[in-house]
Design a protein around this motif. Sequence first.
Motif, short mmCIF file in Angstrom:
data_model
loop_
_atom_site.label_atom_id
_atom_site.label_comp_id
_atom_site.label_asym_id
_atom_site.label_seq_id
_atom_site.Cartn_x
_atom_site.Cartn_y
_atom_site.Cartn_z
N ALA A 20 0.84 -1.21 0.00
CA ALA A 20 0.00 0.00 0.00
C ALA A 20 0.88 1.26 0.00
N GLU A 21 1.97 1.23 0.77
CA GLU A 21 2.88 2.38 0.79
C GLU A 21 3.53 2.59 -0.58
N LEU A 22 3.96 1.51 -1.19
CA LEU A 22 4.58 1.62 -2.53
C LEU A 22 3.58 2.18 -3.53
N GLY A 23 2.34 1.69 -3.49
CA GLY A 23 1.32 2.18 -4.41
C GLY A 23 1.05 3.66 -4.24
N ALA A 24 1.04 4.11 -2.99
CA ALA A 24 0.81 5.53 -2.71
C ALA A 24 1.98 6.38 -3.23
N GLN A 25 3.19 5.89 -3.01
CA GLN A 25 4.38 6.62 -3.48
C GLN A 25 4.42 6.70 -5.01
N ILE A 26 4.15 5.58 -5.65
CA ILE A 26 4.15 5.53 -7.11
C ILE A 26 3.07 6.47 -7.67
N SER A 27 1.91 6.49 -7.04
CA SER A 27 0.81 7.35 -7.50
C SER A 27 1.18 8.82 -7.36
N GLN A 28 1.82 9.14 -6.23
CA GLN A 28 2.25 10.52 -5.98
C GLN A 28 3.30 10.95 -7.00
N ASP A 29 4.28 10.09 -7.25
CA ASP A 29 5.36 10.42 -8.19
C ASP A 29 4.88 10.53 -9.63
N HIS A 30 3.74 9.90 -9.93
CA HIS A 30 3.23 9.92 -11.31
C HIS A 30 1.93 10.73 -11.43
N ALA A 31 1.73 11.63 -10.50
CA ALA A 31 0.52 12.46 -10.53
C ALA A 31 0.43 13.18 -11.88
N GLY A 32 -0.74 13.15 -12.49
CA GLY A 32 -0.94 13.84 -13.77
C GLY A 32 -0.48 13.03 -14.98
N GLU A 33 0.09 11.84 -14.72
CA GLU A 33 0.55 10.99 -15.83
C GLU A 33 -0.31 9.73 -15.87
N SER A 34 -0.18 8.99 -16.97
CA SER A 34 -0.75 7.64 -16.95
C SER A 34 0.41 6.66 -17.08
N LEU A 35 0.21 5.48 -16.52
CA LEU A 35 1.30 4.51 -16.36
C LEU A 35 1.08 3.28 -17.22
N LEU A 36 2.19 2.70 -17.65
CA LEU A 36 2.17 1.34 -18.20
C LEU A 36 2.96 0.48 -17.22
N VAL A 37 2.24 -0.38 -16.50
CA VAL A 37 2.89 -1.29 -15.55
C VAL A 37 3.22 -2.58 -16.30
N ILE A 38 4.47 -2.99 -16.21
CA ILE A 38 4.90 -4.24 -16.83
C ILE A 38 5.33 -5.21 -15.74
N GLY A 39 4.53 -6.25 -15.53
CA GLY A 39 4.83 -7.27 -14.53
C GLY A 39 5.63 -8.39 -15.16
N VAL A 57 -3.40 6.54 -10.30
CA VAL A 57 -3.35 7.21 -11.60
C VAL A 57 -3.79 6.20 -12.68
N PRO A 58 -4.25 6.70 -13.85
CA PRO A 58 -4.68 5.78 -14.91
C PRO A 58 -3.55 4.82 -15.28
N THR A 59 -3.85 3.53 -15.29
CA THR A 59 -2.81 2.52 -15.43
C THR A 59 -3.22 1.41 -16.40
N GLU A 60 -2.30 1.11 -17.30
CA GLU A 60 -2.47 -0.04 -18.19
C GLU A 60 -1.49 -1.12 -17.72
N ILE A 61 -1.88 -2.37 -17.86
CA ILE A 61 -1.04 -3.45 -17.33
C ILE A 61 -0.70 -4.44 -18.43
N ASP A 62 0.58 -4.76 -18.49
CA ASP A 62 1.02 -5.79 -19.43
C ASP A 62 2.02 -6.69 -18.71
N PHE A 63 2.32 -7.81 -19.32
CA PHE A 63 3.25 -8.76 -18.71
C PHE A 63 4.30 -9.21 -19.70
N MET A 64 5.46 -9.52 -19.16
CA MET A 64 6.48 -10.23 -19.94
C MET A 64 6.84 -11.47 -19.15
N ALA A 65 7.19 -12.53 -19.86
CA ALA A 65 7.73 -13.71 -19.18
C ALA A 65 9.14 -13.92 -19.67
#
Length: 176
Positions: A20-39, A57-65
Amino acid sequence: MAKYLAGELLSAAELERRVAELGAQISQDHAGESLLVIGILKGAFVFCADLVRKITVPTEIDFMAVSSYGSGTESSGVVRIVKDLDATVQGRHVLLVEDIVDSGLTLRYLREYLEHQQPASLKICVLLDKPSRRKTEVPVDYRGFTIPDEFIVGYGIDFAENYRHLPYIGIIGETE
Ligand code: IMP
Ligand code: MG
């Protein structure tokens, strides 16, 4: 020598709090942006699923293996992409989400691979960091926990494909 689950290193409650802390920090650092999360599959699948639900923040999710050539628990640094991205990286704010940084070789490879695709920004988030095992420096922007040099499992992370389903992080021990 048999391997067995020796105990708990991080409880489900500790993981939940830190994610939860990481999510809050990431959201704060990316305020006003949208994210592409790659798991990175498979190890980061649980962490990634919990983390994105704490990102506001608006987030799209993709994965790599990926799979690393090499034997047993040592990573060789030669990484094979087993599943590539569906999303386009160019011009995007990318957050790479990995389970563990150990030697650093896997993340170094992935970072170079993604940088070549010219993202607007690229940050790295790892749940667990084993700094004592590092062979190459990798910039880690978000780190859940720094842990000792133990072989751990659970919360998505495996030993020979077992234990991924554990809701906590456990330590693998070895009998004589
Ligand atoms: P690196 O290239 O050595 O940094 O490798 C990191 C990868 O090794 C992680 O994504 C894991 O898949 C694996 N790994 C490293 N330490 C452990 C561990 O303690 N348990 C399970 N997998 C591990
Ligand atoms: Mg992995």
